[in-house]
Write a protein that holds these residues in place. Structure first.
Motif, PDB file in Angstrom:
ATOM      1  N   GLU A 250      35.140  26.449  26.617  1.00 24.05           N
ATOM      2  CA  GLU A 250      34.817  27.613  28.112  1.00 24.05           C
ATOM      3  C   GLU A 250      35.261  26.749  29.201  1.00 24.05           C
ATOM      4  O   GLU A 250      35.348  25.593  29.187  1.00 24.05           O
ATOM      5  CB  GLU A 250      33.512  28.091  27.967  1.00 24.05           C
TER       6      GLU A 250
ATOM      7  N   GLU B 221      35.846  35.130  30.071  1.00 22.99           N
ATOM      8  CA  GLU B 221      34.703  34.049  29.968  1.00 22.99           C
ATOM      9  C   GLU B 221      34.240  33.999  28.291  1.00 22.99           C
ATOM     10  O   GLU B 221      33.456  34.736  27.838  1.00 22.99           O
ATOM     11  CB  GLU B 221      33.656  34.544  30.753  1.00 22.99           C
ATOM     12  N   ARG B 222      34.825  33.261  27.581  1.00 21.40           N
ATOM     13  CA  ARG B 222      34.677  32.954  26.190  1.00 21.40           C
ATOM     14  C   ARG B 222      35.323  31.758  25.878  1.00 21.40           C
ATOM     15  O   ARG B 222      36.079  31.013  26.512  1.00 21.40           O
ATOM     16  CB  ARG B 222      35.368  33.992  25.446  1.00 21.40           C
ATOM     17  N   PRO B 223      35.125  31.111  24.613  1.00 19.89           N
ATOM     18  CA  PRO B 223      35.823  29.716  24.239  1.00 19.89           C
ATOM     19  C   PRO B 223      37.312  30.122  24.006  1.00 19.89           C
ATOM     20  O   PRO B 223      37.965  31.013  23.824  1.00 19.89           O
ATOM     21  CB  PRO B 223      35.062  29.580  22.719  1.00 19.89           C
TER      22      PRO B 223
END
Length: 469
Positions: A207, A156-158
């Motif tokens: 994301e 869960e991150r760019p």
């Protein structure tokens, strides 16, 4: 029958043939019988029409034409055998005289295999790459093995370089969504260079649930070559995780217990590959040197046919299967039609020269091909064609291609004889002993012609890959 041979040039002759009319008797009888089965005459049963009636109703000329067409191949073959000619292709036949009851005379111009004098090749010296495997080469091989055992884990991150994304794509041209412009759940690794130009810049930093729009030229599909507006939506971002390089990895990825054993095996495999490449390189360079020494006349008609065959195979088989046409292929390759034609002609000349001179070596050295050698060659060809050995063997037999395969094996053996007789050095100045790789060398190069065809196929595959980006 009388025949005479006139040499027009080193690769073409004219046969002059005179046939006494009585030698046409069998063909005349066959002509009357054939016409009898094709026509009906009132008052006569089918097949029972007398010859004089056929002559009256349909003309003696029709019978003579049928008889001559039937007889010509036999008389031509007799003249070729009498002249001990090694002909290539079909003859150009001209009937010069046909006197009913007296004489048939004709000429036949045909290409022949030229007489070739094998030059003294013992002084040939070629240079090849050395067999050297560095620690960096081994590291790279082990890393590639490690990459094959990589796993992915959602994050869960760019999105970053190297991440594996799951994407939905939509392509519009002139504001309209293309019929083939939608794709869902596409897996894409950032930085892989696949899919579309500009996609990496569009998706980096997004994301899961993120969306971006960019423009790119479509390389394939219904709107190939057009600028399209691409909307990309990221449904999942996953990080690639590589296994630790330790003994546990060795046991997971190989039959070995330790990482050092994996590295040692990788080094040995790389050495074997480089030895094989070295043997192949030696063959190719020795062949080039041999062709430079030898005078090999090329029959123009044979060259024309070979060029046309190569073009046809590329356009209608290799490119056709990939959904490309010749114009697109040349555009991707950055070649003009004139450059392509010149390269194809050059490859064809080299292929013909190679076959002629190696066939002459086969005869000179009295080389034979045994069943085991033919079977091994068939197995290799089957593997490269993507067919099972049984399927390939059946296709070869049904297509009457067994002599072609025998010729390929024999030419490989002939080239191996030359390689064994010349001097091969690596770029370090060390003499290379290819005796251990002699069998592999014979397998590695069937002929330069086959290698050229493979190169065309590789180029076509590269063009296809580029067009799909």
């Amino acid at each position: 029958m009388k025949s005479a041979v006139e040499t027009l040039n080193p690769t073409r002759v004219r046969l002059t043939v005179e046939v006494p009319f009585e030698e046409l008797k069998d063909s005349l009888d066959a002509a009357y019988k054939k016409i009898n089965q094709q026509v009906t005459v009132k008052g006569f049963r089918k097949g029972k029409i007398p010859a004089r009636v056929i002559d009256q109703r349909f003309g003696r000329g029709a019978v003579l034409e049928e008889a001559v067409n039937d007889a010509l191949p036999k008389f031509y073959t007799e003249a070729v055998n009498e002249g001990e000619l090694n002909v290539l292709g079909q003859p150009e036949v001209d009937i010069t005289e046909l006197k009913d009851g007296e004489l048939l005379a004709f000429t036949a111009e045909v290409d022949i295999r030229p007489e070739i004098e094998i030059p003294d090749y013992s002084g040939i010296e070629v240079e090849v790459d050395p067999v050297e495997v560095s620690d960096e080469d081994v590291d790279k091989a082990v890393e590639e093995l490690r990459e094959r055992f990589a796993s992915t884990a959602p994050v869960e991150r760019p999105a970053e370089d190297g991440d594996v994304l799951t994407l939905d794509l939509e392509a519009k041209v002139d504001g309209e969504v293309l019929e083939d412009g939608l794709a869902s759940d596409v897996s894409y690794t950032i930085g892989s260079g696949e899919l579309l130009d500009g996609i990496d810049e569009a998706v980096k930093g997004l994301e899961a649930g993120g969306e971006a729009t960019f423009t790119s030229e479509l390389k394939g599909g219904s709107a190939a070559g057009k600028e399209a507006e691409i909307t990309v939506k990221v449904s999942k971002v996953a990080k690639r995780e590589l296994p630790e390089l330790d003994d546990d990895f060795a046991q997971l990825a190989s039959e070995f217990d330790t990482l050092e054993e994996v590295r040692a095996d990788s080094r040995k495999r790389l050495e074997n590959m480089k030895q094989y490449d070295q043997a192949t390189q030696a063959q190719e360079r020795v062949l080039d040197a041999l062709l430079e020494l030898a005078e090999v006349p090329i029959p123009e008609k044979l060259l024309e046919d070979e060029v046309n065959t190569r073009k046809h195979n590329l356009e209608h088989h290799q490119l056709g299967q990939m959904g490309l046409d010749l114009a697109k292929y040349l555009e991707i390759q950055g070649k003009t039609a004139e450059e392509f034609d010149a390269e194809t002609r050059e490859q064809a000349i080299k292929g013909i020269k190679t076959q002629f001179i190696l066939d002459e070596l086969v005869n000179k050295e009295k080389l034979n091909v045994d069943q085991e050698e033919l079977t091994e060659h068939l197995m290799r060809r089957a593997a490269s064609s993507g067919m099972s050995p049984d399927q390939f063997a059946q296709a070869v037999v049904e297509g009457g291609q067994v002599p072609m395969l025998v010729g390929e094996v024999a030419r490989g053996k002939a080239l191996a004889v030359v390689v064994e007789a010349v001097t091969v050095k690596d770029t370090n100045g060390e003499v290379v002993d290819l005796s251990d790789e002699e069998d592999e060398a014979a397998e590695a190069t069937e002929t330069t012609e086959a290698a050229a065809e493979q190169a065309e196929g590789d180029a076509a595959a590269e063009a296809k890959a580029d067009s799909d980006k």
